[in-house]
Design an enzyme around this catalytic site. Structure first.
Site, mmCIF file in Angstrom:
data_model
loop_
_atom_site.group_PDB
_atom_site.id
_atom_site.type_symbol
_atom_site.label_atom_id
_atom_site.label_comp_id
_atom_site.label_asym_id
_atom_site.label_seq_id
_atom_site.Cartn_x
_atom_site.Cartn_y
_atom_site.Cartn_z
ATOM 1 N N ILE A 22 0.864 -1.185 0.000
ATOM 2 C CA ILE A 22 0.000 0.000 0.000
ATOM 3 C C ILE A 22 0.899 1.232 0.000
ATOM 4 O O ILE A 22 1.916 1.267 0.695
ATOM 5 C CB ILE A 22 -0.927 -0.032 1.234
ATOM 6 C CG1 ILE A 22 -1.900 -1.210 1.094
ATOM 7 C CG2 ILE A 22 -1.712 1.265 1.358
ATOM 8 C CD1 ILE A 22 -2.744 -1.449 2.284
ATOM 9 N N HIS B 98 -1.214 -10.441 11.545
ATOM 10 C CA HIS B 98 -0.102 -11.254 11.055
ATOM 11 C C HIS B 98 -0.047 -12.552 11.866
ATOM 12 O O HIS B 98 -0.170 -12.526 13.093
ATOM 13 C CB HIS B 98 1.208 -10.474 11.196
ATOM 14 C CG HIS B 98 2.357 -11.184 10.552
ATOM 15 N ND1 HIS B 98 2.579 -11.145 9.187
ATOM 16 C CD2 HIS B 98 3.320 -11.987 11.073
ATOM 17 C CE1 HIS B 98 3.634 -11.889 8.914
ATOM 18 N NE2 HIS B 98 4.110 -12.403 10.027
HETATM 19 C C1 GRF Z 1 -4.109 -14.721 7.955
HETATM 20 O O1 GRF Z 1 -3.297 -15.754 8.422
HETATM 21 C C2 GRF Z 1 -3.548 -13.382 8.322
HETATM 22 O O2 GRF Z 1 -2.825 -13.397 9.513
HETATM 23 C C3 GRF Z 1 -2.623 -13.098 7.180
HETATM 24 O O3 GRF Z 1 -3.281 -13.615 6.051
HETATM 25 C C4 GRF Z 1 -4.153 -14.672 6.431
HETATM 26 C C5 GRF Z 1 -5.500 -14.361 5.892
HETATM 27 O O4 GRF Z 1 -6.379 -15.426 6.063
HETATM 28 N N1 GRF Z 1 -2.315 -11.695 7.093
HETATM 29 P P1 GRF Z 1 -7.919 -15.287 5.701
HETATM 30 O O5 GRF Z 1 -7.972 -14.916 4.216
HETATM 31 O O6 GRF Z 1 -8.499 -14.225 6.554
HETATM 32 O O7 GRF Z 1 -8.492 -16.631 5.960
#
Ligand code: GRF
Length: 206
Positions: free
Chosen positions: A93, A109
């Site tokens: 971004i 994360h």
């Molecule tokens: C999650 O593990 C999040 O921590 C990371 O990307 C993944 C997204 O998963 N940033 P979802 O698409 O919400 O199932």
């Protein structure tokens, strides 16, 4: 006052869907007004189609050379967004966009940042590294977004014990479960105006 939320997601969208469910159960005083995705085949976009949520496909193919995200900014402004949630968004971004939503962009994360964060640490890469390093614990982190990957001020973390887990896949499943616990909580704190800033650090005042 209800907060207007925009979510950015590239994949399955389970965090997005989970937060939307919590809003529908009146657990969070907010409305998801818009989903941004680079991927028109994503689960997140499919959910929007099925649930009549506005979405906007934003990628290099559709908007070549939009390096400052101006087209994205033009799209999002009329929605009067209070909070931007990154939930598995795989694209960078721009500084312009981040400055426009200063202290209003959160990311989740799947590790205990600063461990296993930064370039290359996304999806299963994170859990594979955690597993091969024989970590005994991991977790999930909610942080505000700054100009670099995964380095912004941390709002919330939850740890889990993974001593008995036999594969990265098992760890991934456990981490996603706690993501679904903590992201709605963090969003709720924001929507209830319970996040204060001191010396550039977010503090939750319950
Ligand atoms: C999650 O593990 C999040 O921590 C990371 O990307 C993944 C997204 O998963 N940033 P979802 O698409 O919400 O199932």
């Amino acid at each position: 006052m209800k907060k207007n939320i925009a979510v950015f997601a590239s994949g399955t969208g389970s965090n997005f869907i989970n937060i939307n469910n919590e809003i529908k159960k009146n657990k969070i005083n907010a409305k998801i007004c818009l989903l941004i995705s680079n991927n028109s085949n994503s689960g997140a976009v499919k959910f929007c189609i099925n649930n009549k949520i506005d979405f906007f496909i934003y990628n290099d193919k559709k908007f070549p050379n939009d390096i400052n995200n101006q087209k994205l900014i033009d799209k999002i402004i009329p929605y009067e967004i209070d909070l931007v949630l990154l939930a598995g968004y795989m694209k960078r971004i721009s500084k312009n966009f981040i400055d426009l939503f200063d202290k209003k962009i959160m990311n989740i994360h799947p590790s205990l940042l600063p461990l296993y964060g930064g370039k290359g640490f996304y999806g299963m890469n994170v859990h594979n590294a955690v597993f091969s390093n024989k970590e005994t614990q991991t977790g999930a982190t909610i942080h505000f977004v700054d100009y670099n990957y995964d380095t912004g001020p941390i709002l919330m973390q939850k740890k889990i014990n993974i001593k008995k887990d036999k594969s990265p896949a098992q760890i991934a499943k456990k981490v996603l479960k706690i993501e679904h616990e903590i992201y709605p909580k963090a969003v709720n704190f924001f929507c209830e105006n319970k996040i204060l800033w001191e010396d550039n650090k977010p503090i939750i005042k319950e």
